[in-house]
Design a protein around this motif. Structure first.
Motif, mmCIF file in Angstrom:
data_model
loop_
_atom_site.group_PDB
_atom_site.id
_atom_site.type_symbol
_atom_site.label_atom_id
_atom_site.label_comp_id
_atom_site.label_asym_id
_atom_site.label_seq_id
_atom_site.Cartn_x
_atom_site.Cartn_y
_atom_site.Cartn_z
ATOM 1 N N PHE A 45 0.827 -1.210 0.000
ATOM 2 C CA PHE A 45 0.000 0.000 0.000
ATOM 3 C C PHE A 45 0.861 1.260 0.000
ATOM 4 N N TYR A 46 1.908 1.275 0.822
ATOM 5 C CA TYR A 46 2.748 2.472 0.934
ATOM 6 C C TYR A 46 3.747 2.525 -0.214
ATOM 7 N N THR A 47 3.718 3.634 -0.950
ATOM 8 C CA THR A 47 4.605 3.850 -2.085
ATOM 9 C C THR A 47 5.845 4.623 -1.635
ATOM 10 N N ALA A 48 6.836 4.710 -2.517
ATOM 11 C CA ALA A 48 8.050 5.462 -2.202
ATOM 12 C C ALA A 48 7.728 6.920 -1.895
ATOM 13 N N SER A 49 6.882 7.532 -2.708
ATOM 14 C CA SER A 49 6.566 8.948 -2.466
ATOM 15 C C SER A 49 5.784 9.128 -1.166
ATOM 16 N N MET A 50 4.931 8.186 -0.811
ATOM 17 C CA MET A 50 4.207 8.278 0.458
ATOM 18 C C MET A 50 5.177 8.188 1.635
#
Length: 170
Positions: A45-50
Motif C-alpha cells: 500500500f505504501y509507495t516510495a513517495s508516500m
C-alpha cells in the motif's frame, strides 16, 4: 482464504476483511554517512513517495527507492498464483481475435475465459485482488485474462501489479 489454503495446519485469528488487501510494504533501512537510504523490497500500500512524505513530516530526509531483495517475503518468480492460468495483456486486447496467441503460448484451448478489468481505484483493486482470483477459480473459468492500462502505471498500482505479475502464468 487462509483456512482454505492451509486447513487445520495453522492457527487462524480471524480479524475480518482487510482494508488494504495486499500484503504490507517491506522496506530495508540503511544509514550511511549520516543519511538514510530506504529500499522498498516488496511494494504494498505504501509507495516510495508516500514514505518520503511521512518521513519528511518527521524531519527525516531520506531517499526511498524500489529494489529487489531475497530477504522480503513473496519474492519467488511465481507466487500468489491461482489454480487456473492468469495472463496479463495490454488494454486493447480482444479475446475473439487474439485468443489463438494465448492458446498457443499456453499450449491449450480455453472455452470459458474471465476477461478481468481491474477497478479504476487502486485501493479497491488491492482489496479485491485475492478474492477475485479465488472466485474465478471456483466459478469454473479456465483462464483469467487481465488488462493493463496506462492508468495502472501510476505508483499506487505498483504493489498490485507486483502480485499480478507473480501470479501470472505468462
Amino acid at each position: 482464504h487462509v483456512s482454505e489454503e492451509f486447513g487445520d495446519s495453522v492457527a487462524i485469528l480471524e480479524g475480518g476483511s482487510s482494508r488494504v488487501g495486499i500484503e504490507s510494504t517491506v522496506v530495508g533501512v540503511h544509514h550511511k554517512s549520516g543519511e538514510y537510504q530506504i529500499e522498498i523490497y516488496r511494494p504494498g500500500f505504501y509507495t516510495a513517495s508516500m514514505l518520503e512524505q511521512i518521513l519528511s513530516k518527521e524531519g527525516i530526509k531520506a531517499q526511498v527507492q524500489y529494489a529487489e531483495s531475497p530477504v522480503a517475503p513473496g519474492q519467488l518468480k511465481h507466487h500468489y498464483m491461482p489454480k487456473i492460468p492468469l495472463v496479463i495483456v495490454k488494454e486493447h486486447f480482444e479475446w475473439p481475435s487474439q485468443r489463438s496467441q494465448v492458446e498457443a503460448a499456453l499450449k491449450r484451448k480455453f472455452n470459458k475465459p474471465m476477461l478481468w478489468q481491474q477497478p479504476l481505484e487502486s485501493q479497491l483493486a488491492s482489496r479485491e485482488l485475492y478474492q477475485k482470483m479465488r472466485e474465478f477459480d471456483q466459478q469454473g473459468f479456465d483462464v483469467i485474462i487481465t488488462f493493463r492500462s496506462p492508468l495502472h502505471q501510476r505508483e499506487e498500482w505498483k504493489g498490485i501489479w507486483n502480485r499480478l505479475e507473480k501470479a501470472a502464468t505468462l
